[in-house]
Motif scaffolding. Structure first.
Motif, PDB file in Angstrom:
ATOM      1  N   ALA A  53     -33.263  27.086  15.389  1.00 28.54           N
ATOM      2  CA  ALA A  53     -32.829  28.329  14.747  1.00 28.54           C
ATOM      3  C   ALA A  53     -32.453  28.014  13.302  1.00 28.54           C
ATOM      4  CB  ALA A  53     -31.640  28.929  15.483  1.00 28.54           C
ATOM      5  N   VAL A  54     -32.805  28.908  12.397  1.00 32.77           N
ATOM      6  CA  VAL A  54     -32.584  28.679  10.971  1.00 32.77           C
ATOM      7  C   VAL A  54     -31.216  29.215  10.559  1.00 32.77           C
ATOM      8  CG1 VAL A  54     -33.356  29.277   8.637  1.00 32.77           C
ATOM      9  CG2 VAL A  54     -35.035  28.698  10.407  1.00 32.77           C
ATOM     10  N   VAL A  55     -30.485  28.384   9.814  1.00 32.85           N
ATOM     11  CA  VAL A  55     -29.214  28.799   9.216  1.00 32.85           C
ATOM     12  C   VAL A  55     -29.450  28.976   7.714  1.00 32.85           C
ATOM     13  CG1 VAL A  55     -26.791  28.239   8.825  1.00 32.85           C
ATOM     14  CG2 VAL A  55     -27.927  27.476  10.927  1.00 32.85           C
ATOM     15  N   PRO A  56     -29.438  30.199   7.200  1.00 38.57           N
ATOM     16  CA  PRO A  56     -29.622  30.390   5.753  1.00 38.57           C
ATOM     17  C   PRO A  56     -28.436  29.809   4.980  1.00 38.57           C
ATOM     18  CG  PRO A  56     -30.025  32.432   6.968  1.00 38.57           C
ATOM     19  CD  PRO A  56     -29.352  31.486   7.917  1.00 38.57           C
ATOM     20  N   ILE A  57     -28.729  28.869   4.102  1.00 37.46           N
ATOM     21  CA  ILE A  57     -27.676  28.201   3.327  1.00 37.46           C
ATOM     22  C   ILE A  57     -27.845  28.602   1.866  1.00 37.46           C
ATOM     23  CG2 ILE A  57     -26.681  26.007   2.630  1.00 37.46           C
ATOM     24  CD1 ILE A  57     -26.183  26.615   5.547  1.00 37.46           C
ATOM     25  N   ALA A  58     -27.249  29.721   1.513  1.00 40.10           N
ATOM     26  CA  ALA A  58     -27.319  30.228   0.140  1.00 40.10           C
ATOM     27  C   ALA A  58     -26.052  29.821  -0.594  1.00 40.10           C
ATOM     28  CB  ALA A  58     -27.460  31.747   0.149  1.00 40.10           C
ATOM     29  N   SER A  59     -26.204  28.993  -1.611  1.00 40.79           N
ATOM     30  CA  SER A  59     -25.030  28.590  -2.380  1.00 40.79           C
ATOM     31  C   SER A  59     -24.932  29.324  -3.707  1.00 40.79           C
ATOM     32  CB  SER A  59     -25.030  27.079  -2.635  1.00 40.79           C
ATOM     33  OG  SER A  59     -26.133  26.702  -3.415  1.00 40.79           O
ATOM     34  N   THR A  60     -25.987  30.065  -4.086  1.00 43.71           N
ATOM     35  CA  THR A  60     -25.963  30.765  -5.362  1.00 43.71           C
ATOM     36  C   THR A  60     -26.560  32.158  -5.238  1.00 43.71           C
ATOM     37  OG1 THR A  60     -26.165  28.697  -6.612  1.00 43.71           O
ATOM     38  CG2 THR A  60     -26.721  30.725  -7.784  1.00 43.71           C
ATOM     39  N   VAL A  61     -25.790  33.150  -5.657  1.00 39.83           N
ATOM     40  CA  VAL A  61     -26.309  34.484  -5.960  1.00 39.83           C
ATOM     41  C   VAL A  61     -25.804  34.774  -7.367  1.00 39.83           C
ATOM     42  CG1 VAL A  61     -26.369  36.915  -5.328  1.00 39.83           C
ATOM     43  CG2 VAL A  61     -26.261  35.173  -3.531  1.00 39.83           C
ATOM     44  N   HIS A  62     -26.592  34.384  -8.356  1.00 41.39           N
ATOM     45  CA  HIS A  62     -26.135  34.355  -9.748  1.00 41.39           C
ATOM     46  C   HIS A  62     -25.882  35.758 -10.270  1.00 41.39           C
ATOM     47  CE1 HIS A  62     -25.899  33.174 -13.982  1.00 41.39           C
ATOM     48  NE2 HIS A  62     -25.803  31.923 -13.567  1.00 41.39           N
ATOM     49  N   ARG A  63     -24.821  35.903 -11.038  1.00 47.37           N
ATOM     50  CA  ARG A  63     -24.439  37.213 -11.561  1.00 47.37           C
ATOM     51  C   ARG A  63     -25.395  37.727 -12.625  1.00 47.37           C
ATOM     52  NH1 ARG A  63     -19.191  37.952 -13.533  1.00 47.37           N
ATOM     53  NH2 ARG A  63     -19.832  38.966 -15.457  1.00 47.37           N
ATOM     54  N   ASP A  64     -26.171  36.834 -13.264  1.00 48.28           N
ATOM     55  CA  ASP A  64     -27.033  37.245 -14.374  1.00 48.28           C
ATOM     56  C   ASP A  64     -28.513  36.909 -14.186  1.00 48.28           C
ATOM     57  OD1 ASP A  64     -24.778  38.132 -15.937  1.00 48.28           O
ATOM     58  OD2 ASP A  64     -24.358  36.018 -16.361  1.00 48.28           O
ATOM     59  N   LEU A  65     -28.824  35.907 -13.387  1.00 47.11           N
ATOM     60  CA  LEU A  65     -30.190  35.384 -13.324  1.00 47.11           C
ATOM     61  C   LEU A  65     -30.809  35.646 -11.959  1.00 47.11           C
ATOM     62  CD1 LEU A  65     -29.474  31.914 -15.011  1.00 47.11           C
ATOM     63  CD2 LEU A  65     -30.347  34.001 -16.113  1.00 47.11           C
TER      64      LEU A  65
END
Length: 331
Positions: free
Chosen positions: A209-221
């Protein structure tokens, strides 16, 4: 109460940068801590113990810091030095102790217009000067800064995990594959060009099973939105894979719930992490999790990390460089 001001790329939606801030505050404790951040609420939620934030040089000087710690995130660049060396020089003249800490240096030798007499004085007089990897050491040598740094080897790898989010979201008793991909145009070109190699790499993880590991949701880019990168990767390479925690692909949930320590808690529960993000690899290495780095071959950022922390890699860990199509490589 003495004041320490922390200068870094904080507050832009990258948990790796806030991880560096946590480490820096542990390395330089005491007094009131203030951090450079355009998003004080987010930075202070992610990093316990801050007294406040500031955004510009005049605000830094009004704090009258007794200590300035420069470093964290992509801050070892000519642009960052150009922006902040004059303010650090003025603070030093007023009695502030300067630390250049845990820097990841780019090839600054091609842009040294900021390295004037005042900047050289800041570097020479700094109470400490450290970089995080061998390549950054070489960049310092090439630039002729007048002083050589010590290497820290990514001390943020040892920041403790917070397991609360993982306990609430992740299932027990099944194999988990962490996945972290950045939707940068070069990476997307590499994934299309080297798709067969990527599928071969993923084949052993059938049934995970895949665990989405998002460390960045950039405010500008938008090209620094890991949730978009992971979703695109899943559609291209793992369309039928079960998602262990779909909430991790929700941006509202991400912004409200994720912190550097909670992200490490998620990674620590994975059997293997496949990542393009450097600080997600650092989390995995610190947690003893097998990590496979996946990155454009011509970009050395992730490779630097694997080399610097090679003595701590879990068995089976490796760094995989992907080839770019000729037109992308030339761009």
């Amino acid at each position: 109460m003495p004041v320490t001001a922390f200068l870094g790329a904080y507050g832009h939606g990258n948990l790796g940068d806030e991880l560096c801030l946590i480490e820096a505050m542990r390395a330089f404790p005491g007094g009131d801590a203030f951090a450079l951040s355009p998003d004080a609420a987010w930075t202070m939620r992610c990093v316990a113990g801050l007294a406040g934030c500031f955004r510009r040089g005049p605000e830094l000087l009004r704090l009258a810091p007794s200590r300035i710690v420069f470093g964290g995130g992509l801050f070892g660049t000519s642009d960052a030095f150009r922006a902040w060396m004059p303010w650090m020089a003025r603070a030093a003249e007023a009695g502030a102790e300067i630390h250049l800490h845990n820097l990841g240096l780019s090839r600054i030798k091609f842009d040294l217009g900021w390295l004037d007499e005042a900047a050289r004085g800041v570097i020479a007089g700094a109470a400490s000067f450290t970089v995080r990897d061998y390549v950054s050491f070489e960049m310092a040598a090439e630039a002729g800064l007048g002083r050589m740094p010590r290497i820290t080897f990514y001390p943020e790898a040892d920041i403790p995990a917070d397991d609360n989010l993982a306990d609430g979201l992740l299932p027990r008793g099944r194999k988990l594959l962490g996945l972290s991909v950045i939707p940068l145009p070069l990476m997307q070109a590499c994934l299309r060009h080297d798709a067969a190699r990527v599928r071969d790499l993923l084949a052993p993880f059938a049934g995970h099973a895949v665990v989405p590991i998002a460390s960045t949701v950039h405010r500008d880019l938008p090209e620094e939105d890991d949730i978009a990168g992971i979703a695109d990767f899943l559609a291209q390479f793992l369309p039928d894979a079960p998602i262990a925690a779909p909430a991790l692909l929700d941006r509202t949930h991400w912004r409200a719930e994720l912190t550097p320590a909670r992200l490490k808690g998620l990674i620590a529960r994975c059997d293997t992490l496949v990542t393009q993000r450097k600080h997600n690899a650092i989390h995995a290495i610190g947690a003893g999790v097998r990590v496979i780095g996946l990155h454009p071959l011509e970009d050395d950022s992730l490779r630097r990390t694997f080399v610097a922390l090679s003595h701590r890699l879990a068995p089976g860990s490796r760094c995989v460089g992907l080839d770019a199509p000729p037109e992308a490589a030339a761009a």
